[in-house]
Design a protein around this motif. Structure first.
Motif, PDB file in Angstrom:
ATOM      1  N   PRO A  11    -140.118 -19.693 -18.398  1.00 24.95           N
ATOM      2  CA  PRO A  11    -139.143 -18.731 -18.883  1.00 24.95           C
ATOM      3  C   PRO A  11    -138.185 -18.299 -17.774  1.00 24.95           C
ATOM      4  O   PRO A  11    -138.606 -18.111 -16.636  1.00 24.95           O
ATOM      5  CB  PRO A  11    -139.989 -17.544 -19.352  1.00 24.95           C
ATOM      6  N   TYR A 190    -138.217 -26.948 -24.182  1.00 26.17           N
ATOM      7  CA  TYR A 190    -138.691 -25.562 -24.108  1.00 26.17           C
ATOM      8  C   TYR A 190    -139.064 -25.126 -25.518  1.00 26.17           C
ATOM      9  O   TYR A 190    -138.222 -25.070 -26.409  1.00 26.17           O
ATOM     10  CB  TYR A 190    -137.584 -24.689 -23.524  1.00 26.17           C
ATOM     11  N   GLN A 192    -141.638 -22.361 -27.878  1.00 28.68           N
ATOM     12  CA  GLN A 192    -142.387 -21.098 -27.843  1.00 28.68           C
ATOM     13  C   GLN A 192    -143.188 -20.928 -29.123  1.00 28.68           C
ATOM     14  O   GLN A 192    -142.653 -21.095 -30.223  1.00 28.68           O
ATOM     15  CB  GLN A 192    -141.408 -19.938 -27.691  1.00 28.68           C
ATOM     16  N   THR A 241    -141.784 -27.163 -21.170  1.00 31.47           N
ATOM     17  CA  THR A 241    -142.293 -25.796 -21.021  1.00 31.47           C
ATOM     18  C   THR A 241    -142.751 -25.290 -22.376  1.00 31.47           C
ATOM     19  O   THR A 241    -142.007 -25.357 -23.359  1.00 31.47           O
ATOM     20  CB  THR A 241    -141.199 -24.865 -20.468  1.00 31.47           C
ATOM     21  N   THR A 243    -144.423 -21.816 -24.080  1.00 28.67           N
ATOM     22  CA  THR A 243    -144.763 -20.409 -23.888  1.00 28.67           C
ATOM     23  C   THR A 243    -145.276 -19.810 -25.193  1.00 28.67           C
ATOM     24  O   THR A 243    -145.288 -20.474 -26.237  1.00 28.67           O
ATOM     25  CB  THR A 243    -143.539 -19.604 -23.413  1.00 28.67           C
ATOM     26  N   TYR A 273    -150.760 -21.797 -21.430  1.00 31.00           N
ATOM     27  CA  TYR A 273    -149.308 -21.720 -21.589  1.00 31.00           C
ATOM     28  C   TYR A 273    -148.625 -21.638 -20.224  1.00 31.00           C
ATOM     29  O   TYR A 273    -149.226 -21.223 -19.230  1.00 31.00           O
ATOM     30  CB  TYR A 273    -148.930 -20.480 -22.393  1.00 31.00           C
ATOM     31  N   ASP A 274    -147.334 -21.977 -20.209  1.00 29.65           N
ATOM     32  CA  ASP A 274    -146.530 -21.837 -18.995  1.00 29.65           C
ATOM     33  C   ASP A 274    -146.007 -20.418 -18.833  1.00 29.65           C
ATOM     34  O   ASP A 274    -145.576 -20.036 -17.740  1.00 29.65           O
ATOM     35  CB  ASP A 274    -145.338 -22.802 -19.038  1.00 29.65           C
ATOM     36  N   GLY A 275    -146.012 -19.650 -19.900  1.00 24.77           N
ATOM     37  CA  GLY A 275    -145.520 -18.287 -19.834  1.00 24.77           C
ATOM     38  C   GLY A 275    -145.953 -17.498 -21.052  1.00 24.77           C
ATOM     39  O   GLY A 275    -146.209 -18.073 -22.118  1.00 24.77           O
ATOM     40  N   LYS A 301    -147.472 -19.858 -13.727  1.00 19.22           N
ATOM     41  CA  LYS A 301    -147.293 -19.155 -14.997  1.00 19.22           C
ATOM     42  C   LYS A 301    -146.426 -17.924 -14.791  1.00 19.22           C
ATOM     43  O   LYS A 301    -146.571 -17.207 -13.807  1.00 19.22           O
ATOM     44  CB  LYS A 301    -148.652 -18.761 -15.583  1.00 19.22           C
TER      45      LYS A 301
END
Length: 376
Positions: A11, A190, A192, A241, A243, A273-275, A301
Motif C-alpha cells: 500500500p 494490486y 484487496q 500485492t 492486502t 497479506y502484504d498490508g 508488511k
C-alpha cells in the motif's frame, strides 16, 4: 509478495480503500434501468462514462493507485460472490441491521460446488479500468474476502455438495486463488480483499467469553478464515500485492460492529497479506495496543491506518491525525505505516452521507497528511 520494507510500493503512503460515491448520472441511469427505460447495454455505457470521470479525478488528485469506485456493482461483496461458480442469488427476507438503518434483503447461497468462473463479470470491468489508467498509476482491484461466503447463512447447505467442510474450504481457496491469478493475467498487480468477518468476531468472541461451547464456534470461524486466506495466497506472483481491509460495516454512514482489535489481533497477525487497512477513525475501533501483534514484526508488511472517516463530511485536524500516527509508530515502525480513510465512501450503491466534493476533500486530506509525515 513484496520487496523489502524500504522498497514497498503498495500500500502507498496515501492510499484509497476502494468504493466512491456513485455520481448522479449513474444513479439516474440505474433508476431508468430499473424502470425499463434503458437496457443493460445503455446502462453499461453510462457506467463506463462515469467510471472514466472518477478515474480522471483520482489521477488529478495525485493518487498512485486508483479504483473504479466499485461503479460496476451494487454491493461491495455480493456482486462478486454471485459471479463465482456454485453461488446463487436469493432473497434472505432479512436485512443487515446497521445502527439506525437497514439494508436490502439480497443474499448469496451455495447452489453447487465452488469453482473459478473464467467469465466472471469483474474481469471485463478490470480490463476496462486498466485501459483508462494512465502510465505511472496502478489500477487496484477490490473483492470480498472468501470468509464472507461461509458467514451469514451463505454456506448452510454445504453438505448438499461436499462430503466434508474441509473439502468445501479447499475448493473455496482454490477458486479464489485461480480468480486472483486471472486478474494478474489481465494486468492486475494490486488486489484487496475486503472483510467484515474480523469485526464480527470482535463482537462475538467478546460476548461469548463465558459460554465455552458458543465461543468455540467463533474460534473455529477465525481459524478457518486464516486457513482459507493463507491457502489462497500461496504461490502467487512475487510482483503482486495483496492486502485486506478490515471493516466494521459501512452503509449510509452507519456501522455494524464495535470493539478493539485485541480479540482478533493474533489471528490477523497470522495472515500472509502484504498490508492491512485498519479502521481507526473513532473510539469504536479501540486503541493502538494490538498493532504490534497484528503487524507481527513483518518488515515486508504495511499497516494502513484508517484515521480519516468516510462516514461524515467534517475534515479532521491535521495535527491531531499526525499525533495519532506518531502514537501508532510506537507499536509499528513508521516505515511500515501508511494512511487512508477508514473505509470506502459507498460500500453499497446508496453511499454515505456526504457530497462528492466532501469525498474528494477527504482524500486530499489523506494525501496532504501523508506527504507531511513520510515526504511521499
Amino acid at each position: 509478495m513484496t520487496e523489502s520494507a524500504t522498497q514497498i510500493k503498495f500500500p502507498y503512503r496515501y492510499d484509497i480503500v476502494g468504493s466512491l460515491l456513485r455520481t448522479q448520472a449513474l444513479k439516474d441511469a440505474h433508476a431508468k434501468f430499473s424502470a425499463g427505460q434503458i437496457d443493460a447495454s445503455q446502462l453499461k455505457t453510462i457506467q463506463r462514462q462515469e467510471t472514466r470521470k472518477i478515474v480522471a479525478k483520482q489521477v488529478d488528485l495525485g493518487l498512485k493507485d486508483i479504483t473504479d469506485g466499485e461503479f460496476n456493482r451494487s454491493w461491495w461483496h455480493l456482486d462478486f460472490l454471485w459471479g463465482l461458480t456454485g453461488v446463487g442469488h436469493y432473497d434472505y427476507h432479512k436485512s443487515y441491521k446497521f445502527h439506525g438503518s437497514k439494508t436490502r434483503t439480497d443474499n448469496a447461497e451455495l447452489v453447487g460446488k465452488i469453482a473459478f468462473n473464467p467469465n466472471h463479470p469483474f474481469f471485463e470491468s478490470f480490463e476496462y479500468l486498466k485501459s483508462i489508467t494512465p502510465d505511472g498509476v496502478t489500477p487496484k482491484q477490490t473483492i470480498p474476502s472468501p470468509s464472507m461466503l461461509f458467514r451469514d447463512n451463505r454456506s448452510d447447505n454445504w453438505s448438499d455438495y461436499y462430503d466434508s467442510w474441509d473439502a468445501y474450504l479447499d475448493d473455496l481457496a482454490k477458486a479464489y486463488h485461480e480468480t486472483i491469478l486471472r486478474f494478474y493475467e489481465l494486468g492486475c498487480r494490486y488486489i484487496q480483499l475486503d472483510d467484515t468477518t474480523w469485526a464480527f468476531l470482535i463482537s462475538k468472541l467478546n460476548e461469548t467469553a463465558s459460554d465455552p461451547e458458543t465461543h468455540a464456534k467463533y474460534i473455529k470461524l477465525a481459524e478457518d478464515a486464516v486457513l482459507v486466506i493463507n491457502k489462497l495466497l500461496e504461490n502467487l506472483p512475487e510482483d503482486l500485492t495483496v492486502t485486506t481491509h478490515i471493516c466494521r460495516g459501512n452503509f449510509k454512514s452507519t456501522y455494524l460492529f464495535s470493539g478493539g482489535y485485541d480479540d482478533v489481533a493474533d489471528y490477523l497477525g497470522q495472515l500472509h497479506y502484504d498490508g492491512l487497512f485498519l479502521e481507526y477513525d473513532s473510539d469504536r475501533a479501540g486503541n493502538f495496543d494490538p498493532l504490534d501483534r497484528i503487524w507481527n514484526g513483518d518488515r515486508d508488511k504495511r499497516i494502513v491506518l484508517g484515521l480519516i472517516t468516510s462516514k461524515s463530511p467534517e475534515l479532521e485536524n491535521q495535527d491531531t491525525v499526525i499525533t495519532r500516527i506518531k502514537q501508532a509508530a510506537e507499536k509499528v515502525p513508521l516505515e511500515n505505516l501508511a494512511l487512508s480513510t477508514q473505509c470506502g465512501f459507498a460500500s453499497t450503491e446508496e453511499g454515505n452521507k456526504l457530497t462528492e466534493d466532501q469525498q474528494w476533500a477527504k482524500l486530499t486530506l489523506v494525501k496532504s497528511i501523508a506527504e507531511k509525515v513520510w515526504h511521499a
